[in-house]
Motif scaffolding. Sequence first.
Motif, PDB file in Angstrom:
ATOM      1  N   ASP A 455      32.437  39.769  37.438  1.00 42.53           N
ATOM      2  CA  ASP A 455      33.548  39.794  36.487  1.00 42.53           C
ATOM      3  C   ASP A 455      33.902  41.221  36.080  1.00 42.53           C
ATOM      4  OD1 ASP A 455      34.526  37.230  36.218  1.00 42.53           O
ATOM      5  OD2 ASP A 455      33.020  36.629  34.754  1.00 42.53           O
ATOM      6  N   LEU A 456      32.915  42.094  35.974  1.00 46.88           N
ATOM      7  CA  LEU A 456      33.221  43.478  35.610  1.00 46.88           C
ATOM      8  C   LEU A 456      34.173  44.105  36.629  1.00 46.88           C
ATOM      9  CD1 LEU A 456      32.802  45.868  33.733  1.00 46.88           C
ATOM     10  CD2 LEU A 456      30.806  46.526  35.095  1.00 46.88           C
ATOM     11  N   THR A 457      33.930  43.830  37.914  1.00 42.31           N
ATOM     12  CA  THR A 457      34.813  44.340  38.967  1.00 42.31           C
ATOM     13  C   THR A 457      36.198  43.714  38.855  1.00 42.31           C
ATOM     14  OG1 THR A 457      32.916  44.631  40.437  1.00 42.31           O
ATOM     15  CG2 THR A 457      35.086  44.624  41.456  1.00 42.31           C
ATOM     16  N   GLN A 458      36.234  42.408  38.625  1.00 42.81           N
ATOM     17  CA  GLN A 458      37.502  41.691  38.518  1.00 42.81           C
ATOM     18  C   GLN A 458      38.355  42.237  37.383  1.00 42.81           C
ATOM     19  OE1 GLN A 458      38.617  37.097  38.585  1.00 42.81           O
ATOM     20  NE2 GLN A 458      37.307  37.518  36.838  1.00 42.81           N
ATOM     21  N   TYR A 459      37.747  42.415  36.213  1.00 44.74           N
ATOM     22  CA  TYR A 459      38.518  42.837  35.054  1.00 44.74           C
ATOM     23  C   TYR A 459      38.885  44.319  35.113  1.00 44.74           C
ATOM     24  CZ  TYR A 459      37.129  38.331  33.111  1.00 44.74           C
ATOM     25  OH  TYR A 459      36.944  36.987  32.906  1.00 44.74           O
ATOM     26  N   THR A 460      38.020  45.121  35.710  1.00 42.92           N
ATOM     27  CA  THR A 460      38.299  46.553  35.798  1.00 42.92           C
ATOM     28  C   THR A 460      39.403  46.843  36.813  1.00 42.92           C
ATOM     29  OG1 THR A 460      36.002  47.066  35.222  1.00 42.92           O
ATOM     30  CG2 THR A 460      37.291  48.829  36.248  1.00 42.92           C
ATOM     31  N   GLU A 461      39.369  46.141  37.946  1.00 41.91           N
ATOM     32  CA  GLU A 461      40.341  46.398  39.008  1.00 41.91           C
ATOM     33  C   GLU A 461      41.599  45.529  38.896  1.00 41.91           C
ATOM     34  OE1 GLU A 461      38.261  45.984  42.717  1.00 41.91           O
ATOM     35  OE2 GLU A 461      36.981  47.715  42.335  1.00 41.91           O
ATOM     36  N   ALA A 462      41.654  44.671  37.866  1.00 47.10           N
ATOM     37  CA  ALA A 462      42.802  43.772  37.670  1.00 47.10           C
ATOM     38  C   ALA A 462      43.048  42.916  38.910  1.00 47.10           C
ATOM     39  CB  ALA A 462      44.054  44.568  37.306  1.00 47.10           C
ATOM     40  N   ILE A 463      41.945  42.379  39.457  1.00 44.00           N
ATOM     41  CA  ILE A 463      42.022  41.566  40.673  1.00 44.00           C
ATOM     42  C   ILE A 463      41.364  40.205  40.426  1.00 44.00           C
ATOM     43  CG2 ILE A 463      41.024  41.305  42.983  1.00 44.00           C
ATOM     44  CD1 ILE A 463      41.610  44.207  43.497  1.00 44.00           C
ATOM     45  N   ASP A 464      42.092  39.146  40.712  1.00 47.34           N
ATOM     46  CA  ASP A 464      41.551  37.794  40.635  1.00 47.34           C
ATOM     47  C   ASP A 464      40.641  37.576  41.838  1.00 47.34           C
ATOM     48  OD1 ASP A 464      40.988  35.137  40.537  1.00 47.34           O
ATOM     49  OD2 ASP A 464      43.067  34.429  40.635  1.00 47.34           O
TER      50      ASP A 464
END
Length: 553
Positions: A455-464
């Motif tokens: 989730d950290l990657t998802q939220y940081t990169e704005a990628i679902d």
Amino acid sequence: MKTAVGKSAFGGIAIGKISVYQKGEHQVKRIRIQDADAEMDRFYHAQAEAKKQLQDLYEKAVNEVGEANAAIFEIHQMMLEDTDYVESVESIIRKQEVNAEYAVAETCDNFAKMFASMDDEYMQARSADVKDISERVISILLGKDSTMAGVSDEPVIILADDLAPSETVQLDKEKVLAFILVNGSVNSHTAILAKTMNIPAIVCTNITLDKELNGKLAAVDGFEGKIFIEPESELLAVMESKLKDLQEKQKLLEELKGKENITLDGQKVLVYANIGNVGDIGSVLKNDAGGIGLFRSEFLYLEKDTYPTEEEQFAVYKMAAEMMAGKRVIIRTLDIGADKQAAYFNMDQEENPALGYRAIRICLTQKDIFKTQLRAIFRAGVYGKIAVMYPMIISLNEIKQIKEIVAEVKEELTSQNIPFDKEMEQGIMIETPAAVMISDCLAKEVDFFSVGTNDLTQYTEAIDRQNPKLDDFYDPHHPAILRMIKMTADNAHKAGIWIGICGELGADLEMTEFFLSIGIDELSVSPSRILPLRKRIRETNVGEIVDKLGWCM
């Protein structure tokens, strides 16, 4: 070639000859008796002898599968003394004026049907336990040997209708390649023992218990729940290759078992496992994990049609604590929402559920659900080393609310004289940029951090991360992610708390050096990834890699 399928109780590959095991059915006759007191004495004598046999089995099992898994034989002893069970036997003897064997058989049938008719799968599996203790008492009453004779002199695949825990423990596990059960349950104690003994097991198979199968070659895929009888040469070659890979993995396990996860220059790191339910603990133990770094408790909710009760949750958490025998078990509180939905929660449709009503947000707004789970977790903490972890934290205010609810739970348990772990470790997941940026403040309020890199990657990169069209853009190695993890680790250590990684990045061997270089204290991965990770750790010299990673140090 014939193919049969069933439910996987424990994964693994086995190739060998089939040995069909059929229990000797006790022919219990109904005999009218004159002296009910004498018949009750016969029952009490058989009951005492059965308890003695079960105690011997308990001691044998402790040595072979550990105290937690041997506990079933203590439970069987208690079942033999159960008031309802004994009163049923006595009532049948006295009112129907029949022999003890018949009374025990009738009681067995009644209790087994009662358990089998229950909705809960765990309780359904207790039907087999009633049959096991009753068969033992009947054997003693009939003067027959209740021990299980050796199935074969060579390693074989056991094919049986079902096996009682006592039968499983009596087998020489060096002579058992796999278990195939026509009936049985993935929740049975026999299945749990098979996991602990590292023996592939398949239950509920569509196979006929036929003596003609004796001695025939079979290949068992415990992962897929498939049995191939007299396999064709091409398939046999594939199965032999799979078996070889598993044996090499087992060899690595033997080399690493009991050894510390320590780098060439002396840096230690804990290697834990991520699991979804207690059924995964066999793999955790098999792969020699140091503990459980992420117990996804939401599966208790997703597998049911209504909210799991406190007692249902307590039983599961307690079992996990006991099976891990003092090793840390970190239970993540309910993390439902987004891609994990349960209809009975009646959650509204959301345009962007990943950024919506989920995880700790549900718990803090539906406190009854949260308190029920916390009561179960804190109670289970008495039976092992449990820690609790809260997901999707973004603010200090959330920590404050959690502490207030925990204080209420502790006060209630104390007033009710219910034992609980008063000093349980409490940590949070770092999986949002907000949590990273205030991690210095959050670290002063909790006992540990665990970074959820997915989730950290998802939220940081704005990628679902659920959108396959964005796979080429999703980069878990992005410098921003690595810098965030390092910032969080630095703030954790400044505050004197430990930090772990529980996302998929923890199993990425390309990242192991980075995690070691920034002082990550614990890496939690799926059970199958534990051994390669431990091997990589023990081959690494942290001092030599710091220069390579200078940009983020």
